[in-house]
Design an enzyme around this catalytic site. Structure first.
Site: not given
Ligand code: SF4
Length: 316
Positions: A21-22, A34, A39, A78, A122, A140, A205
């Site tokens: 999908w990229r 997406e 899930q 699922g 999202y 997310d 960070c």
């Protein structure tokens, strides 16, 4: 401190996973990816995505199909409510603009996408930024973890993560930026073994010396559900299957009759099947019997739980 946008984007362009999908900017195809990835793991999602875009290349092609066919393609992925909502979404998109639809074209803004069935903040932000270039930040689980570690936040609220994501957004290419940040969380700043030594944004960070301290894991309350199943076969070895109603975790799918209590007279107990979902453990006692007329299981949409039950029966 802000993330270095250049460092993250150049790391992403060099190291991103090659996911099908990229290679597209088609909004509908990106929406399908997406929704699947909400899930389903990326590695498993690829096969489902390829099947879905081949069979349903446009919202209209899905709107013209019955929901059963979408459920059948979704079999094994699922969380089947996603498939039902996706079908409802396609029908809504294909209504005319006079009827509140979009004449078959997916809307392009996050605000409009958010109004469609099954689309939360999202997914709306991901599709609007990746497919249509809207300067909107995604939030997310991956981004939340990166944020928590970058800022040493033990338990950041969604609002705080949104604020951080908006502050750091690379507005001139928000789609690429959102994907870069999620890719960092999925492949480098992972929950259990973050690779801080190769992280492109380690200088900004604050949590890099003890990344596992951030964020605190969310406690998931697990529920137990006990069910009983009548697994009946006809003389040719085909099982009796029924379509479940519109409510519940197996809504719309086919399987042997199941309930909290069944009449076990003339049935034989053959074992228990355990099935684990994110928040729930399902235990099904399986009772074997006979019926007049069974049904071919490959012709209908079965959940993984039902497939396990049929495997226990051993005849399909
Ligand atoms: S330095 Fe470590 S903890 Fe910080 S963002 Fe990078 S991988 Fe995550």
């Amino acid at each position: 401190m802000h993330l270095s946008q250049n460092l993250l984007l150049s790391w992403y362009s060099e190291h991103k996973r090659d996911l099908p999908w990229r290679h597209t900017r088609d909004g509908w195809s990106i929406l399908l990816s997406e929704i699947l990835l909400q899930q389903t793991q990326v590695s498993r999602g690829i096969g489902y995505w390829l099947k879905l875009v081949e069979r349903f290349p446009t919202p209209q092609s899905m709107a013209d199909a019955e929901v059963d066919e979408v459920l059948h393609l979704w079999q094994g992925a699922g969380y089947y409510s996603r498939a039902r909502r996706l079908h409802a979404l396609s029908r809504q998109v294909c209504l005319s603009s006079n009827e509140g639809g979009y004449d078959g074209r997916l809307p392009t803004t996050s605000l409009e996408l958010l109004q469609l069935p099954g689309i939360g903040p999202y997914t709306a932000a991901a599709v609007a930024s990746i497919a249509f270039g809207e300067a909107v930040a995604c939030v997310d689980g991956n981004i939340r973890r990166v944020m928590a570690r970058q800022t040493k936040s033990i338990s950041p609220l969604t609002k705080e993560v949104e604020h951080w994501a908006n502050n750091n957004l690379f507005t001139s290419d928000a789609g690429n930026w959102n994907q870069a940040l999620m890719e960092l969380g999925a492949t480098i700043c992972t929950p259990k073994r973050p690779k801080c030594g190769t992280c492109p944004v380690s200088t900004s960070c604050s949590g890099r010396n003890e990344p596992l301290a951030y964020p605190l894991p969310k406690k998931i309350k697990r529920k137990r559900l006990d069910l009983m199943c009548e697994l009946r076969y006809d003389a040719s070895g085909l099982p009796q299957l029924v379509q479940r109603g519109d409510e519940g975790i197996l809504a719309g799918l086919w399987g042997p009759p199941m309930a909290e209590e069944i009449d076990i007279e003339s049935l034989e107990y053959i074992g228990e099947v355990k099935h684990t979902l994110t928040h729930r453990d399902i235990f099904v006692q399986v009772w074997l019997g006979t019926c007049q007329q069974g049904q071919e299981p490959t012709a209908v949409a079965l959940s993984s739980l039902d497939q396990k039950i049929l495997a226990l029966g051993g005849r399909q």
